[in-house]
Scaffold this motif. Structure first.
Motif, mmCIF file in Angstrom:
data_model
loop_
_atom_site.group_PDB
_atom_site.id
_atom_site.type_symbol
_atom_site.label_atom_id
_atom_site.label_comp_id
_atom_site.label_asym_id
_atom_site.label_seq_id
_atom_site.Cartn_x
_atom_site.Cartn_y
_atom_site.Cartn_z
ATOM 1 N N VAL A 182 36.105 25.544 58.764
ATOM 2 C CA VAL A 182 37.485 25.266 59.153
ATOM 3 C C VAL A 182 38.261 24.647 58.004
ATOM 4 O O VAL A 182 39.365 25.083 57.671
ATOM 5 C CB VAL A 182 37.527 24.324 60.376
ATOM 6 N N SER A 183 37.675 23.656 57.367
ATOM 7 C CA SER A 183 38.440 22.991 56.305
ATOM 8 C C SER A 183 38.687 23.924 55.133
ATOM 9 O O SER A 183 39.744 23.890 54.515
ATOM 10 C CB SER A 183 37.743 21.710 55.852
ATOM 11 N N MET A 184 37.747 24.800 54.845
ATOM 12 C CA MET A 184 37.986 25.730 53.748
ATOM 13 C C MET A 184 39.046 26.762 54.121
ATOM 14 O O MET A 184 39.876 27.151 53.299
ATOM 15 C CB MET A 184 36.686 26.422 53.343
ATOM 16 N N ALA A 185 39.035 27.179 55.367
ATOM 17 C CA ALA A 185 40.062 28.123 55.803
ATOM 18 C C ALA A 185 41.434 27.476 55.716
ATOM 19 O O ALA A 185 42.394 28.076 55.219
ATOM 20 C CB ALA A 185 39.781 28.587 57.230
ATOM 21 N N PRO A 227 37.434 13.132 50.914
ATOM 22 C CA PRO A 227 36.427 13.061 51.972
ATOM 23 C C PRO A 227 36.136 14.419 52.596
ATOM 24 O O PRO A 227 34.977 14.751 52.838
ATOM 25 C CB PRO A 227 37.074 12.132 53.013
ATOM 26 N N VAL A 228 37.192 15.202 52.809
ATOM 27 C CA VAL A 228 36.974 16.527 53.396
ATOM 28 C C VAL A 228 36.085 17.360 52.484
ATOM 29 O O VAL A 228 35.147 18.024 52.929
ATOM 30 C CB VAL A 228 38.319 17.247 53.639
ATOM 31 N N GLY A 229 36.358 17.312 51.198
ATOM 32 C CA GLY A 229 35.545 18.075 50.244
ATOM 33 C C GLY A 229 34.093 17.632 50.282
ATOM 34 O O GLY A 229 33.180 18.452 50.301
ATOM 35 N N VAL A 230 33.883 16.314 50.302
ATOM 36 C CA VAL A 230 32.517 15.791 50.306
ATOM 37 C C VAL A 230 31.781 16.210 51.574
ATOM 38 O O VAL A 230 30.664 16.716 51.542
ATOM 39 C CB VAL A 230 32.518 14.254 50.194
ATOM 40 N N ILE A 231 32.445 16.021 52.713
ATOM 41 C CA ILE A 231 31.792 16.371 53.972
ATOM 42 C C ILE A 231 31.497 17.866 54.054
ATOM 43 O O ILE A 231 30.431 18.276 54.496
ATOM 44 C CB ILE A 231 32.655 15.934 55.165
ATOM 45 N N SER A 232 32.440 18.669 53.582
ATOM 46 C CA SER A 232 32.201 20.109 53.602
ATOM 47 C C SER A 232 30.997 20.470 52.768
ATOM 48 O O SER A 232 30.227 21.359 53.122
ATOM 49 C CB SER A 232 33.407 20.865 53.052
ATOM 50 N N ALA A 233 30.826 19.794 51.659
ATOM 51 C CA ALA A 233 29.690 20.113 50.795
ATOM 52 C C ALA A 233 28.388 19.653 51.430
ATOM 53 O O ALA A 233 27.397 20.371 51.437
ATOM 54 C CB ALA A 233 29.869 19.444 49.433
ATOM 55 N N VAL A 234 28.395 18.439 51.991
ATOM 56 C CA VAL A 234 27.168 17.911 52.575
ATOM 57 C C VAL A 234 26.757 18.729 53.800
ATOM 58 O O VAL A 234 25.592 18.997 54.026
ATOM 59 C CB VAL A 234 27.363 16.432 52.965
ATOM 60 N N ARG A 235 27.784 19.126 54.578
ATOM 61 C CA ARG A 235 27.473 19.953 55.737
ATOM 62 C C ARG A 235 27.912 21.383 55.476
ATOM 63 O O ARG A 235 28.804 21.912 56.132
ATOM 64 C CB ARG A 235 28.242 19.447 56.959
ATOM 65 N N GLN A 236 27.284 21.971 54.480
ATOM 66 C CA GLN A 236 27.723 23.301 54.086
ATOM 67 C C GLN A 236 27.559 24.313 55.202
ATOM 68 O O GLN A 236 26.571 24.290 55.929
ATOM 69 C CB GLN A 236 26.897 23.760 52.888
ATOM 70 N N ALA A 267 30.333 14.290 40.729
ATOM 71 C CA ALA A 267 31.171 15.371 41.229
ATOM 72 C C ALA A 267 32.644 15.130 40.962
ATOM 73 O O ALA A 267 33.417 16.068 40.833
ATOM 74 C CB ALA A 267 30.932 15.545 42.726
ATOM 75 N N LEU A 268 33.027 13.879 40.863
ATOM 76 C CA LEU A 268 34.453 13.589 40.699
ATOM 77 C C LEU A 268 34.998 13.953 39.331
ATOM 78 O O LEU A 268 36.189 14.064 39.140
ATOM 79 C CB LEU A 268 34.730 12.110 40.966
ATOM 80 N N ILE A 269 34.108 14.138 38.381
ATOM 81 C CA ILE A 269 34.595 14.398 37.031
ATOM 82 C C ILE A 269 35.490 15.633 36.955
ATOM 83 O O ILE A 269 36.607 15.558 36.455
ATOM 84 C CB ILE A 269 33.418 14.472 36.038
ATOM 85 N N VAL A 275 37.937 22.056 45.118
ATOM 86 C CA VAL A 275 37.228 21.705 43.889
ATOM 87 C C VAL A 275 36.175 20.640 44.155
ATOM 88 O O VAL A 275 35.053 20.726 43.663
ATOM 89 C CB VAL A 275 38.216 21.214 42.819
ATOM 90 N N THR A 276 36.532 19.640 44.962
ATOM 91 C CA THR A 276 35.558 18.589 45.285
ATOM 92 C C THR A 276 34.347 19.201 45.960
ATOM 93 O O THR A 276 33.208 18.877 45.637
ATOM 94 C CB THR A 276 36.184 17.546 46.219
ATOM 95 N N ARG A 277 34.616 20.122 46.879
ATOM 96 C CA ARG A 277 33.508 20.739 47.596
ATOM 97 C C ARG A 277 32.589 21.499 46.655
ATOM 98 O O ARG A 277 31.368 21.294 46.654
ATOM 99 C CB ARG A 277 34.045 21.681 48.646
ATOM 100 N N SER A 278 33.151 22.353 45.831
ATOM 101 C CA SER A 278 32.272 23.146 44.978
ATOM 102 C C SER A 278 31.582 22.267 43.952
ATOM 103 O O SER A 278 30.424 22.477 43.612
ATOM 104 C CB SER A 278 33.035 24.284 44.305
#
Lengths: 336, 322, 299
Positions: A134-137, A118-127, A258-260, A222-225
Motif C-alpha cells: 500500500v505505501s509503495m502504491a 518511518p514508512v520507508g523503514v517499516i516497508s523494508a522491514v515488512r517487505q 541506510a540514511l546515507i 529511497v529509504t525503503r530500497s
C-alpha cells in the motif's frame, strides 16, 4: 581532514552563485520588450525627454559591462532594484514575504520526512506485506501527481465538502499576532497568543501536505530500497548474532547506514520543494515569495521576477551545499 | 555440551522444498573443536546459523538442539537473544562486510559487553579498559589508538581479530566460526588459527569450525564432520577420517587435493555436480556421482553406520555385506 | 565510399538490435502486467490525441453560454461543460494533444541533444567537456520549475517557447548520463579493439558505444516524460504555458478553480486525466527499466 573538504565544497559554490547572478542578469537584459516601455505603457503618452531621463536613472543607456557591475555591486549590498509596479525596493518586498515561504517550506519538509522515513523503514522491514504494498502504491501515485492538483483535491475535500480546514491564506483576518519574527506560529507562541497559533496551524496543514507530498513519496521509496539493501548486509546478521533486539538492529545499526543515500535524495528534493512552492502558494493564496513572483510575472514586473528567481536559485545552491556537507560528515568512509 | 539432533532447515521455494540442512546430528563436547567441511552450498554455514536461529526468511527449523539442558529450538526469542553472543558466539567469514562501517570498532566491541550486562553501571573508563584488554588478547596492536578507528581503517587480519574480540567479549562456551580464514592471506590465516587454538586451550571454549579447506581442518580440529548436499555423511576423530576415510565422498575430497610432493599426475576431481537441493529424495545423495555405488544406494537412505571407534559414515557399504 | 557503407552498417545494426530485441522485448513485457497496462493506456491516449478532430463530440473552443457549468451526465455533454459552456470531453481530448505533443517533443529533443553532447564530451574530454560540464552544473543550480517559469515569464506563452523551456533544462540530465556511461565504456576492451582495427572516433562512438548505452538513455527518457508533462501542466496552470485559448489540462484546472464550490468537475476531471496518463507512463517506464536493466548486465 574532513574539514578541508567541507571548506572546499563551500568555496566551490561561489563561482556557481556568481554564475547564477550573471545568468539572471543577462536573461533579464535580453527580454523582448523594453522595460521602460513596459513601465510607460501604464502611464499613457510620455515625452521623449522623460523616457531618456528614466533610461539614465535605470542606467539602461550605459554599456552592458557597466550595467553588470552595477547589478553585482547592488547585489552585494542587498539592493535588488525596484519594483516597476509597486514602487518599492524589491529587497523589501521579498523580505516581507520570505518568512511565509520559509514557514511553509519547513512545515512541508517536516511533514514529509516525519512521514516518509518511518514508512520507508517499516516497508523494508515488512517487505511485501500489505503495509509495504500500500505505501509503495501510494508513493508511486505521489510521484505521478502534479502539486497543483493535489492542492485542489485537498481543498475540495477538506474545505468544501468537510469544511474542516480553511481554504486560503495564512491566518484568519484579525487574528494575526504581533509581528516579531514574521513566523506566525513562532510569534503566536512568543506573545502567548494561542488562538493565533492554533489558527495559523490550521491554515498551514493543507499547503504543507501539498508541498511535502512529492518529497515524501520519493524519500519513502529511497529509504525503503536503501533499508532493504542494508538489511541484507552481513553486519546486520552479526548484530543479531550478538544478541541485539530486532528493534536495536533495525534502528541503531541498519538505519544509520541506510540514511546515507536518503540524505542525498532529500537534498535533491529540495529543488522540487522550491519549484512546487510557487504553485502551492498560488493555489492556497499563501502570501509568500512564490505568489509574489507569479503575480509579478503577470504584471511584467521584471525586477521582482529577477529578484525572486535569484533568491530561489541561491537557496537551492545553499541547500545542496548543506546536504553535501552533511553527507561528507555522516559517511565515515570519506576521511581519506 | 551442544547436542544437535535431527536438525532440519527447510526453505519453501518456487522450485520445491529446499532442504539446506537435512537430518544432521552431532555432538560437541566441552573444549573440543569440530570441523565442518564440505563444498560450497553443502549446508555447513546454514547449520551454524540454525544453531543460533539466525536462518533468513523463509527458512524453517525442526529437530532439537540441546544446550545446557534446554532445547534451543523451543526457546522464546528473548531467551535466544540471551544465548546469542553470550553463551554461544559466532564469527563470520568476511570481516569487512561483517563490521558495521559507520560505528567505531571499539564501540562495536563494547556493545557486546553492554547488551549482555557485563558492564553494568561501570564508568566509561572501566568499560573502555575491558574492551582494550580484549583487543590485546586477540592481538590487535596499539589498541588504544585503534579503539577509535572505523573498520575500513583496519587491515583484513585485524578486522577478523576485532570480530573475534566481539565474539569472545562475553566469554562464550561455544564459538561458531564460519570460514574465518577464507577471506584472508595465507600468513594471516595461520595467525588467526593460532589465535583460535590459543583461545581453545586457554578458555576451554568448544568450537565448530566451518571450512572448505580440508588441510586447515585436519591441522586444527579434534573431530571432522563432512557434509554433502545438506547431510552429514561422515564424522569422526580427525586422524580416523583423514587416514581411513569411510565415505566415498570423503575419499574423493582427499584424493582431489593436489599434492606437491608426489610425482606428477592429473588432478582427480570428483565427477559430476552437486545436486539441486530442491526436492531431494531420501536416498543417498551422493549415489549419482559415486564410483562405488550399488543399486541399493539409489533406493535406501543409509543412515549413519559404524566405521570405527567414534567414527560413523552414511554409506550402505558399511552396513555389512557389500 | 566508406561512409556509405558505415551508414548501412549502422542502420543494419540498429535494425538487427531492434528486431531481435523486439520479439524478446514483447515477451518480457508480457511478464510485467503493470507495464503492459501502462503501455495500453498510453496508446489509448495517443489515439485519442491523434484522432481528436474525429472523435471529439464538440468544438473545444466553442461554448454555448446557455449550457454553462452543466454537470457530467447532461445529455449531449458526457462530462459536463465549463464556465463558458464548452464541452469538457472535447476539451480533454484536445488537451491530450498539447500534453503529449509537448511532452514527447521535449523529451526527444532533450534526449538527442543531451546524449550526443554527453557522448562527445565523455569521449573526447578536454576543453569541450570542461565547458559543457560547468555549464550543466550552472543549469543544475536552478530548480527545474523555477527555471521553466523564469523562461516562460520572459518569452511569453506558446508551444515553441514551452518546448524550449522544458528542453533547456532537461537535456542536462541526458548529458550527464551519456557522459558518465561513455566515460566508463571507453575504458572497456572492445573500444580499444575497435580503434585498433582502424575505426575512426566517430564510428566507434556511433556503432560500438552508443548501442550499449542506449538502454539507460531510453529508460531515463520514459521516466522523464511523465515529469515533463506534469511541468507543462503546471505552467499552463499558472497561465504561462500554452497560449490562452488552447485547451490544455493545466489551464483547465486553473479556470475551474473559481467554480470549485459549485462545479467540481471543471477542475477535477482535467487533473484526473493527467494523473492517469502520467501513471501509465511511469508504470511503463518502471517496467521498461526492470526489463532493460538486468539485460544491460548481460550485454
Amino acid at each position: 581532514m574532513k574539514y578541508v573538504r567541507v571548506l572546499e565544497r563551500i568555496l566551490a559554490t561561489i563561482p556557481i552563485c556568481l554564475g547564477v547572478a550573471i545568468t539572471v542578469f543577462f536573461v533579464m537584459r535580453f527580454t523582448p520588450g523594453d522595460p521602460i516601455d513596459v513601465m510607460m505603457g501604464r502611464e499613457g503618452h510620455v515625452s521623449e525627454q522623460h523616457i531618456a531621463a528614466l533610461r539614465r536613472e535605470f542606467r539602461l543607456d550605459e554599456p552592458l559591462g557597466r550595467q553588470l557591475m552595477y547589478f553585482l555591486g547592488g547585489l552585494a549590498r542587498g539592493d535588488l532594484g525596484n519594483s516597476l509596479v509597486r514602487y518599492q525596493p524589491v529587497g523589501r518586498l521579498i523580505r516581507e514575504r520570505l518568512p511565509a515561504t520559509i514557514e511553509l517550506a519547513l512545515a512541508a519538509s517536516l511533514v514529509a520526512l516525519a512521514l516518509a522515513i518511518p514508512v520507508g523503514v517499516i516497508s523494508a522491514v515488512r517487505q511485501n506485506s500489505p503495509v509495504d504494498r500500500v505505501s509503495m502504491a501510494v508513493s508511486f501515485l505521489g510521484v505521478s501527481m502534479p502539486a497543483f492538483y493535489l492542492g485542489i483535491i485537498l481543498i475540495l475535500f477538506f474545505s468544501v465538502r468537510l469544511g474542516w480546514l480553511p481554504v486560503t491564506g495564512r491566518i484568519a483576518y484579525g487574528l494575526e499576532p504581533t509581528r516579531i519574527t514574521g513566523y506566525l506560529v513562532l510569534d503566536g507562541f512568543l506573545t502567548g497568543n494561542l488562538a493565533a497559533v492554533k489558527n495559523a496551524l490550521r491554515h498551514l496543514i493543507l499547503p504543507a501536505i501539498t508541498l511535502g507530498a512529492p518529497m515524501a513519496a520519493i524519500v519513502a521509496r529511497v529509504t525503503r530500497s536503501s533499508m532493504l539493501e542494508v538489511l541484507r548486509q552481513d553486519f546486520v546478521t552479526l548484530a543479531r548474532a550478538k544478541g541485539l533486539t530486532e528493534c536495536s538492529v533495525v534502528f541503531r545499526h541498519a538505519l544509520r547506514n541506510a540514511l546515507i543515500p536518503t540524505v542525498t535524495v532529500a537534498g535533491i528534493q529540495l529543488g522540487v520543494l522550491l519549484g512546487g512552492n510557487m504553485i502551492v502558494e498560488t493555489v492556497f493564496s499563501w502570501p509568500g515569495i512564490g505568489r509574489l513572483c507569479v503575480d509579478a510575472i503577470f504584471q511584467r514586473d521584471y525586477p521582482v521576477v529577477q529578484g525572486v528567481v535569484m533568491v530561489y536559485a541561491l537557496t537551492f545552491v545553499g541547500a545542496n551545499l548543506v546536504v553535501d556537507i552533511m553527507y561528507t560528515l555522516i559517511n565515515p568512509k570519506i576521511t581519506l | 555440551m551442544l547436542e544437535i539432533s535431527n536438525l532440519n532447515t527447510h526453505f519453501p521455494t518456487s522450485r520445491g522444498l529446499v532442504k539446506a540442512v537435512a537430518g544432521v546430528d552431532f555432538l560437541l563436547e566441552p573444549g573440543r573443536i569440530v570441523g565442518l567441511v564440505g563444498e560450497s552450498g553443502c549446508g555447513k554455514s546454514m547449520t551454524l546459523l540454525s544453531i543460533l536461529r539466525l536462518v533468513p526468511y523463509p527458512g524453517r527449523l525442526s529437530g532439537q538442539i540441546w544446550f545446557e539442558g534446554r532445547d534451543l529450538l523451543q526457546e522464546s526469542p528473548a531467551a535466544m537473544r540471551r544465548v546469542r553472543g553470550r553463551a554461544i558466539a559466532m564469527v563470520f567469514q568476511d570481516p569487512m562486510t561483517t563490521l558495521n562501517p559507520v560505528f567505531r570498532v571499539g564501540e562495536q566491541i563494547r556493545e557486546s559487553l553492554r547488551i549482555h550486562g557485563l558492564v553494568g553501571r561501570a564508568p566509561a573508563r572501566a568499560q573502555r579498559e575491558m574492551v582494550l584488554s580484549l583487543m590485546e588478547e586477540v592481538g590487535i596492536p596499539s589498541p588504544s589508538a585503534r579503539y577509535h578507528q572505523y573498520p575500513h581503517e583496519f587491515s583484513g587480519g585485524m578486522q577478523q581479530r576485532a570480530l573475534m574480540a566481539i565474539a569472545l567479549a562475553c566469554q562464550p562456551k561455544v564459538l561458531l566460526a564460519d570460514e574465518p580464514t577464507t577471506a584472508l592471506d595465507v600468513t594471516i590465516q595461520a595467525q588467526i588459527l593460532d589465535l583460535l587454538r590459543h583461545i581453545n586451550r586457554q578458555r576451554k571454549t568448544a568450537m565448530v569450525l566451518v571450512t572448505h579447506d580440508l588441510a586447515v581442518a585436519s591441522e586444527f580440529c579434534h573431530e571432522i564432520a563432512v557434509m554433502y548436499a545438506g547431510r552429514l555423511v561422515e564424522i569422526g576423530p580427525t586422524r580416523e577420517v583423514i587416514y581411513h576415510p569411510a565415505h566415498p565422498y570423503t575419499r574423493g575430497l582427499l584424493g582431489s587435493i593436489p599434492r606437491i610432493t608426489r610425482e606428477r599426475a592429473r588432478l582427480s576431481p570428483i565427477p559430476g555436480n552437486v545436486p539441486d537441493l530442491a526436492g531431494l529424495a531420501a536416498t543417498c545423495a551422493f549415489a549419482p556421482r559415486c564410483a562405488e555405488a550399488l543399486p541399493r544406494c539409489r533406493e535406501e537412505d543409509p543412515g549413519l553406520c559404524d566405521a570405527g571407534p567414534g567414527h560413523t559414515a552414511r554409506c550402505l557399504r558399511l552396513k555389512g555385506g557389500g | 565510399m566508406d561512409t556509405v557503407k558505415t551508414r548501412w552498417y549502422f542502420l543494419l545494426l540498429m535494425l538487427r538490435l531492434s528486431g531481435a530485441r523486439l520479439g524478446a522485448f514483447l515477451r518480457q513485457l508480457g511478464r510485467h502486467p503493470t507495464a503492459l497496462l501502462g503501455l495500453v493506456v498510453l496508446a489509448v491516449y495517443l489515439c485519442a490525441a491523434l484522432f481528436a478532430p474525429w472523435i471529439a463530440p464538440h468544438d473545444p473552443r466553442q461554448g454555448d453560454i446557455a449550457y454553462r457549468l452543466e454537470p457530467p451526465g447532461t445529455p449531449g455533454f458526457v462530462l459536463g461543460t465549463d464556465h463558458v459552456g464548452r464541452d469538457m470531453l472535447s476539451r480533454l481530448i484536445y488537451g491530450a494533444r498539447v500534453s503529449l505533443l509537448v511532452g514527447f517533443v521535449s523529451v526527444i529533443i532533450s534526449m538527442v541533444l543531451g546524449t550526443v553532447l554527453g557522448a562527445v564530451a565523455g569521449y573526447f574530454r578536454g576543453w569541450f567537456d570542461q565547458v559543457l560540464s560547468r555549464f550543466s552544473e550552472l543549469l543544475m543550480a536552478f530548480p527545474f520549475l523555477i527555471f521553466a517559469i523564469g523562461v516562460m515569464a520572459i518569452m511569453g506563452p506558446g508551444f515553441v517557447n514551452l518546448i524550449g523551456a522544458l528542453t533547456f533544462k532537461s537535456w542536462v540530465e541526458f548529458f550527464r548520463l551519456a557522459r558518465g556511461e561513455v566515460i566508463s565504456e571507453k575504458s572497456r576492451e572492445y573500444v580499444e579493439a575497435s580503434r585498433a582495427s582502424g575505426l575512426s572516433h566517430a564510428r566507434v562512438i556511433l556503432s560500438e558505444i552508443l548501442p550499449n548505452i542506449i538502454h539507460s538513455v531510453i529508460v531515463l527518457a520514459t521516466l522523464r516524460l511523465g515529469h515533463l508533462i506534469i511541468t507543462e501542466a503546471s505552467l499552463s496552470f499558472l497561465g504561462i504555458g500554452v497560449q490562452p485559448g488552447v485547451p490544455a489540462w493545466g489551464s483547465m484546472v486553473n479556470d475551474g478553480r473559481e467554480f470549485i464550490f459549485v462545479a467540481w468537475w471543471t477542475s477535477t476531471l482535467p487533473g484526473l486525466v493527467l494523473i492517469v496518463l502520467v501513471l501509465a507512463i511511469n508504470l511503463f517506464g518502471e517496467g521498461l527499466r526492470d526489463i532493460l536493466d538486468p539485460r544491460l548486465k548481460l550485454d
